[in-house]
Structures are given as C-alpha cells and as structure tokens.
Design an enzyme around this catalytic site. Structure first.
Site, PDB file in Angstrom:
ATOM      1  CE1 TYR A 158      -3.124   2.978   0.523  1.00  0.00           C
ATOM      2  CE2 TYR A 158      -3.570   2.207   2.750  1.00  0.00           C
ATOM      3  CZ  TYR A 158      -3.811   3.088   1.724  1.00  0.00           C
ATOM      4  OH  TYR A 158      -4.740   4.086   1.892  1.00  0.00           O
TER       5      TYR A 158
ATOM      6  CE  LYS B 290      -6.234   1.347  -1.273  1.00  0.00           C
ATOM      7  NZ  LYS B 290      -5.903   2.726  -0.897  1.00  0.00           N
TER       8      LYS B 290
END
Length: 297
Positions: free
Chosen positions: A137, A165
């Site tokens: 992330y 992400k």
C-alpha cells in the site's frame, strides 16, 4: 489468485456508535450493502476504515465480523499495516485465521526507517500471513513515505507480493509500474482518477466512495472494456461531483452520513479526533443519498 484480486474493491468504512465503540450491526449491514452493489471485494481496516484510531483487538474484531458476513462471497483483503512489525504480524495471522484472501500493509511511518527496514517489515508480515498474497500500500500523502520508482519496483518483486495499491495520483508512475511488471495486480487508489488509472494500466481500484456508489465504478470498468471511453468519462464526472461535496464535508464522515440517510449506518460519526459533519452540509448529503438510492434501485 491474481485474477481473484482484480476488480473494484470498496475500502470499507468502520461504523461506531454514540459512545465511540464499534457498531457491529451497522458494520454487518454495510458489508451486505456493498455485496448488494455488485462490487468484487472489500479492503478492510485501511485508511478509510479508521484503522489507526483503533486498538489491535478492535481491528481483529472488524476482520472477524467481515469474514462472517462475506467470506466466500467476494474477495477479502485485510489491511494489517501498523508502525509496529509485531502488531502487523499479529493482524496478518488473524487475517489468515479468519479466511481472508490477501493481506495488505502501508509502509511503516512516523519514524524515518531505511528502505531495507521497510523491506524487512514486509518480509515479516508475509511470513506471518502464511501463504496469503501481499498487497503493498503506497500512499505518500498520508504515510509521509515517498518511495522512488526503483524502490517500488523492489518492493513489488519481494517473494509473496502479488499486488500494489497505488495511491499517489502519479499516472505516469502507474504506467511505468505496469510496463515493468505486466503480471502485477495494480490498483488505482484515488477515486477521482479511477478511469484514468485504468487507462494507465490499473487492473481495478480500491476506494472509499465505492461504499456508496460502487455500481458507477463497475460501470466505468465495463465501459472501458467495451471501448466506450466517452461513457467512462461521463461516469467518472458523475463520481467526481460527489467527491467534490465529500471533500467539503470531510470524506469519511460525509460517506457515513450518506449511508446513515440510506439506513445502512446507524450513527454517522467517525472516531475522535474526527469531528461530526458540519450541519450546513446535511441537506446536500441527504439529497445525495436520495439520488443514489433512486439510481441504484
């Protein structure tokens, strides 16, 4: 597994009651509401879920409840990131125990960790996840960690990493990552550039506003699959009109207020120090909820 991780994943909100405690019944309704929207999966316990104002026990409880409602129905990704490697490992073990499909972790933050320390952090979490794929992330605006392209390329090639992400807003970098890693599952992280992110190479997205209008984002995916860029652009514009309002209200509290008017969330409050929505925005949020309910029907 890579194919199962692709698609439109709602970054799940966490409902609280008036005493600032987890509202498990509202959480269950929200999970069911998202499933009813036809989304592909849920990203649980991330920024949108207010994970960093919750205890470790609360975060585990959220994972357990979501798994009870959704396991086997849609893809479930557990965000387990904390500044502590040991706590992240504990959450990763819980995600495995509850039957999640993948884990995710933001880069460790606050302290100026070296890049090798970041890599070791991810390796430890991957080990504790016991075979679950890792979604790295990247959100520099909130984490304060500004990874270079070379560092991102290194992280996504660590054994056990299957996805990224990418919440940076840098579409050029998105395309560079896709070019370098054709088999990596790549998520667009900023809802307002979802269509552009797909064109830059993203396989799908993880976003907070999917909680209230996931079908619009699915519509963008379908339009681009059919080569109808103009339709995708129109849908993105409609999403962005909503985002314009939510930026004014505060995104998480605005979303909870809309879901309150939709009879999904009982109490439209975020956990302190987040403040309630300014009352001057309530009429606009109520009108938005009505519009979306009519559109979804």
């Amino acid at each position: 597994m890579a194919k199962a991780l692709q698609g439109v994943m709602a970054a799940l909100l966490t409902p609280f009651d008036h005493q600032q405690q987890l509202d498990s019944e509202s959480l269950r309704r929200l999970v069911r509401f998202n499933i009813g929207q036809g989304i592909d999966g849920l990203y649980v316990g991330g920024s949108t879920g207010e994970a960093f104002v919750q205890s470790l026990a609360e975060r585990e409880q959220v994972l357990e409840i979501v798994a009870e409602e959704a396991k086997g129905k849609i893809t479930l990704i557990a965000h387990v990131g904390t500044v502590s490697t040991a706590e992240s490992q504990q959450l990763a073990s819980a995600a495995k125990r509850y039957g999640f499909d993948a884990v995710s972790a933001v880069t460790p933050f606050y302290y100026p960790f070296s890049f090798e320390e970041h890599c070791d952090h991810y390796r430890a979490i991957i080990d504790s996840a016991d075979g679950l794929p890792m979604v790295v992330y990247n959100i520099p605006a909130l984490s304060g960690v500004k990874l270079t392209l070379d560092q991102i390329n290194t992280l996504v090639t660590l054994p056990g990493v299957n996805a990224l992400k990418q919440t940076s807003g840098d579409l050029f970098q998105m395309e560079q990552i896709r070019r370098a890693h054709p088999d990596l599952v790549l998520y667009n992280g900023y809802d307002e550039i979802f269509a552009s992110g797909l064109l830059a190479g993203a396989d799908g997205g993880i976003g907070s506003t999917y909680n209230i209008m996931g079908w619009r984002y699915q519509g963008i995916v379908q339009a681009l699959r059919e080569g109808d860029v103009a339709k995708a652009q129109r849908l993105q514009t409609e999403c962005n009109k909503v985002i314009d309002l939510l930026i004014k209200t505060g995104v998480f509290r605005g979303l909870k207020t809309v879901l309150h008017y939709m009879d999904v969330v009982s109490v439209p409050l975020c956990r302190k120090p987040f403040a309630p929505v300014d009352e001057k925005y309530l009429p606009a949020l109520k009108a938005l909820a009505q519009q979306l309910m009519e559109e979804k029907a």
